[in-house]
Design a protein around this motif. Structure first.
Motif, PDB file in Angstrom:
ATOM      1  N   MET A   1     -16.864 -67.781 -11.846  1.00 15.88           N
ATOM      2  CA  MET A   1     -15.888 -66.972 -12.531  1.00 15.88           C
ATOM      3  C   MET A   1     -15.073 -66.213 -11.492  1.00 15.88           C
ATOM      4  O   MET A   1     -15.617 -65.651 -10.556  1.00 15.88           O
ATOM      5  N   THR A   2     -13.780 -66.184 -11.722  1.00 14.14           N
ATOM      6  CA  THR A   2     -12.909 -65.489 -10.777  1.00 14.14           C
ATOM      7  C   THR A   2     -13.047 -63.974 -10.946  1.00 14.14           C
ATOM      8  O   THR A   2     -13.370 -63.491 -12.036  1.00 14.14           O
ATOM      9  N   PRO A   3     -12.795 -63.237  -9.886  1.00  8.55           N
ATOM     10  CA  PRO A   3     -12.867 -61.767  -9.995  1.00  8.55           C
ATOM     11  C   PRO A   3     -11.936 -61.214 -11.074  1.00  8.55           C
ATOM     12  O   PRO A   3     -12.277 -60.266 -11.767  1.00  8.55           O
ATOM     13  N   THR A   4     -10.766 -61.838 -11.230  1.00  7.37           N
ATOM     14  CA  THR A   4      -9.820 -61.371 -12.244  1.00  7.37           C
ATOM     15  C   THR A   4     -10.388 -61.579 -13.642  1.00  7.37           C
ATOM     16  O   THR A   4     -10.341 -60.676 -14.484  1.00  7.37           O
ATOM     17  N   ARG A   5     -10.937 -62.766 -13.887  1.00  4.72           N
ATOM     18  CA  ARG A   5     -11.522 -63.082 -15.199  1.00  4.72           C
ATOM     19  C   ARG A   5     -12.712 -62.174 -15.478  1.00  4.72           C
ATOM     20  O   ARG A   5     -12.878 -61.678 -16.589  1.00  4.72           O
ATOM     21  N   GLU A   6     -13.523 -61.934 -14.472  1.00  2.00           N
ATOM     22  CA  GLU A   6     -14.681 -61.049 -14.628  1.00  2.00           C
ATOM     23  C   GLU A   6     -14.225 -59.634 -14.983  1.00  2.00           C
ATOM     24  O   GLU A   6     -14.802 -58.980 -15.859  1.00  2.00           O
ATOM     25  N   GLY A   7     -13.194 -59.152 -14.326  1.00  2.00           N
ATOM     26  CA  GLY A   7     -12.650 -57.824 -14.613  1.00  2.00           C
ATOM     27  C   GLY A   7     -12.096 -57.717 -16.023  1.00  2.00           C
ATOM     28  O   GLY A   7     -12.273 -56.695 -16.695  1.00  2.00           O
ATOM     29  N   GLU A   8     -11.419 -58.802 -16.483  1.00  2.00           N
ATOM     30  CA  GLU A   8     -10.886 -58.823 -17.843  1.00  2.00           C
ATOM     31  C   GLU A   8     -12.006 -58.761 -18.876  1.00  2.00           C
ATOM     32  O   GLU A   8     -11.906 -58.018 -19.863  1.00  2.00           O
ATOM     33  N   LEU A   9     -13.059 -59.534 -18.654  1.00  2.00           N
ATOM     34  CA  LEU A   9     -14.195 -59.527 -19.577  1.00  2.00           C
ATOM     35  C   LEU A   9     -14.874 -58.160 -19.612  1.00  2.00           C
ATOM     36  O   LEU A   9     -15.218 -57.648 -20.679  1.00  2.00           O
ATOM     37  N   THR A  10     -15.049 -57.578 -18.451  1.00  5.29           N
ATOM     38  CA  THR A  10     -15.668 -56.262 -18.379  1.00  5.29           C
ATOM     39  C   THR A  10     -14.814 -55.218 -19.092  1.00  5.29           C
ATOM     40  O   THR A  10     -15.335 -54.372 -19.837  1.00  5.29           O
ATOM     41  N   ALA A  11     -13.513 -55.276 -18.912  1.00  2.59           N
ATOM     42  CA  ALA A  11     -12.607 -54.328 -19.573  1.00  2.59           C
ATOM     43  C   ALA A  11     -12.651 -54.507 -21.095  1.00  2.59           C
ATOM     44  O   ALA A  11     -12.692 -53.516 -21.839  1.00  2.59           O
ATOM     45  N   ARG A  12     -12.661 -55.756 -21.554  1.00  8.74           N
ATOM     46  CA  ARG A  12     -12.755 -56.009 -22.999  1.00  8.74           C
ATOM     47  C   ARG A  12     -14.066 -55.481 -23.558  1.00  8.74           C
ATOM     48  O   ARG A  12     -14.097 -54.904 -24.638  1.00  8.74           O
ATOM     49  N   TRP A  13     -15.165 -55.705 -22.818  1.00  9.53           N
ATOM     50  CA  TRP A  13     -16.473 -55.226 -23.235  1.00  9.53           C
ATOM     51  C   TRP A  13     -16.468 -53.699 -23.355  1.00  9.53           C
ATOM     52  O   TRP A  13     -16.927 -53.126 -24.341  1.00  9.53           O
ATOM     53  N   ARG A  14     -15.909 -53.026 -22.382  1.00  6.51           N
ATOM     54  CA  ARG A  14     -15.864 -51.559 -22.404  1.00  6.51           C
ATOM     55  C   ARG A  14     -14.977 -51.049 -23.537  1.00  6.51           C
ATOM     56  O   ARG A  14     -15.282 -50.028 -24.158  1.00  6.51           O
ATOM     57  N   ASP A  15     -13.877 -51.749 -23.811  1.00  9.09           N
ATOM     58  CA  ASP A  15     -13.018 -51.378 -24.941  1.00  9.09           C
ATOM     59  C   ASP A  15     -13.772 -51.523 -26.262  1.00  9.09           C
ATOM     60  O   ASP A  15     -13.665 -50.667 -27.150  1.00  9.09           O
ATOM     61  N   LEU A  16     -14.523 -52.608 -26.396  1.00  6.67           N
ATOM     62  CA  LEU A  16     -15.313 -52.848 -27.597  1.00  6.67           C
ATOM     63  C   LEU A  16     -16.363 -51.755 -27.780  1.00  6.67           C
ATOM     64  O   LEU A  16     -16.537 -51.216 -28.877  1.00  6.67           O
ATOM     65  N   LEU A  17     -17.061 -51.409 -26.709  1.00  4.12           N
ATOM     66  CA  LEU A  17     -18.061 -50.341 -26.771  1.00  4.12           C
ATOM     67  C   LEU A  17     -17.428 -49.008 -27.168  1.00  4.12           C
ATOM     68  O   LEU A  17     -17.982 -48.261 -27.986  1.00  4.12           O
ATOM     69  N   ALA A  18     -16.274 -48.700 -26.597  1.00  6.54           N
ATOM     70  CA  ALA A  18     -15.586 -47.444 -26.912  1.00  6.54           C
ATOM     71  C   ALA A  18     -15.172 -47.414 -28.381  1.00  6.54           C
ATOM     72  O   ALA A  18     -15.333 -46.397 -29.062  1.00  6.54           O
ATOM     73  N   CYS A  19     -14.657 -48.536 -28.880  1.00  2.00           N
ATOM     74  CA  CYS A  19     -14.253 -48.626 -30.286  1.00  2.00           C
ATOM     75  C   CYS A  19     -15.470 -48.423 -31.199  1.00  2.00           C
ATOM     76  O   CYS A  19     -15.414 -47.644 -32.152  1.00  2.00           O
ATOM     77  N   TYR A  20     -16.570 -49.094 -30.901  1.00  4.24           N
ATOM     78  CA  TYR A  20     -17.787 -48.953 -31.703  1.00  4.24           C
ATOM     79  C   TYR A  20     -18.284 -47.509 -31.664  1.00  4.24           C
ATOM     80  O   TYR A  20     -18.620 -46.931 -32.698  1.00  4.24           O
ATOM     81  N   HIS A  21     -18.315 -46.924 -30.483  1.00  2.00           N
ATOM     82  CA  HIS A  21     -18.800 -45.552 -30.350  1.00  2.00           C
ATOM     83  C   HIS A  21     -17.941 -44.581 -31.151  1.00  2.00           C
ATOM     84  O   HIS A  21     -18.457 -43.752 -31.911  1.00  2.00           O
ATOM     85  N   ASP A  22     -16.630 -44.681 -31.008  1.00  9.27           N
ATOM     86  CA  ASP A  22     -15.713 -43.795 -31.735  1.00  9.27           C
ATOM     87  C   ASP A  22     -15.878 -43.957 -33.242  1.00  9.27           C
ATOM     88  O   ASP A  22     -15.950 -42.971 -33.982  1.00  9.27           O
ATOM     89  N   LEU A  23     -15.943 -45.201 -33.709  1.00  8.90           N
ATOM     90  CA  LEU A  23     -16.061 -45.465 -35.132  1.00  8.90           C
ATOM     91  C   LEU A  23     -17.410 -45.011 -35.675  1.00  8.90           C
ATOM     92  O   LEU A  23     -17.480 -44.364 -36.720  1.00  8.90           O
ATOM     93  N   SER A  24     -18.494 -45.314 -34.982  1.00  8.40           N
ATOM     94  CA  SER A  24     -19.815 -44.924 -35.489  1.00  8.40           C
ATOM     95  C   SER A  24     -19.966 -43.406 -35.514  1.00  8.40           C
ATOM     96  O   SER A  24     -20.541 -42.849 -36.456  1.00  8.40           O
ATOM     97  N   CYS A  25     -19.431 -42.721 -34.531  1.00  9.40           N
ATOM     98  CA  CYS A  25     -19.475 -41.250 -34.533  1.00  9.40           C
ATOM     99  C   CYS A  25     -18.652 -40.687 -35.688  1.00  9.40           C
ATOM    100  O   CYS A  25     -19.082 -39.747 -36.373  1.00  9.40           O
ATOM    101  N   ALA A  26     -17.472 -41.250 -35.919  1.00  7.92           N
ATOM    102  CA  ALA A  26     -16.621 -40.790 -37.023  1.00  7.92           C
ATOM    103  C   ALA A  26     -17.294 -41.043 -38.371  1.00  7.92           C
ATOM    104  O   ALA A  26     -17.266 -40.182 -39.263  1.00  7.92           O
ATOM    105  N   LEU A  27     -17.901 -42.215 -38.532  1.00 13.80           N
ATOM    106  CA  LEU A  27     -18.609 -42.531 -39.777  1.00 13.80           C
ATOM    107  C   LEU A  27     -19.778 -41.575 -39.990  1.00 13.80           C
ATOM    108  O   LEU A  27     -19.948 -41.017 -41.078  1.00 13.80           O
ATOM    109  N   ASP A  28     -20.579 -41.403 -38.955  1.00 10.62           N
ATOM    110  CA  ASP A  28     -21.752 -40.543 -39.076  1.00 10.62           C
ATOM    111  C   ASP A  28     -21.341 -39.114 -39.427  1.00 10.62           C
ATOM    112  O   ASP A  28     -21.923 -38.487 -40.314  1.00 10.62           O
TER     113      ASP A  28
END
Length: 125
Positions: free
Chosen positions: A1-28
């Motif tokens: 995997m290229t460093p660029t592709r790895e960085g993109e995947l990591t950024a998407r993963w972190r965005d997903l985690l942030a979205c889940y965290h924000d939503l679950s906190c708001a729901l709770d």
């Protein structure tokens, strides 16, 4: 995997985690403030209500909620203490446990559902 592709995947993963965290906190927060119930308890009620008059096996409920067996047991125990759900042993397999929503649980779910869906729409819509 290229460093660029790895960085993109990591950024998407972190965005997903942030979205889940924000939503679950708001729901709770919204469910707790308006209905005195946490997100996990609401999710369990939501699945139980969707099942109609059927009982859920604890292991099936755990799979639907993506919780460990112990986390689900604690969640169901909280529902049971408030009279929102009941647990019964399976007659054919003493190791299996069933969960069912009570009328009180259905009533609370009906009150909390619009709050839940409103928060979902606000964050995902």
């Amino acid at each position: 995997m290229t460093p660029t592709r790895e960085g993109e995947l990591t950024a998407r993963w972190r965005d997903l985690l942030a979205c889940y965290h924000d939503l679950s906190c708001a729901l709770d927060r919204a469910l707790q403030e308006r209905h005195g119930i946490g997100m996990s308890e609401f999710e369990a009620l939501d699945l139980l209500v969707d099942a109609g008059d059927c009982k859920f096996r604890m292991q099936d409920l755990a799979a639907g909620m993506h919780l460990s067996q112990s986390a689900l047991s604690r969640t169901v125990a909280r529902l049971e203490r408030r009279g929102l759900a009941t647990r019964t042993m399976c007659e054919n397999d003493r190791r299996a446990m069933f969960v069912a929503v009570t009328d009180t649980g259905r009533d609370l779910h009906a009150l909390a559902r619009p709050t839940h869906r409103s928060v979902l729409a606000e964050h995902l819509g």
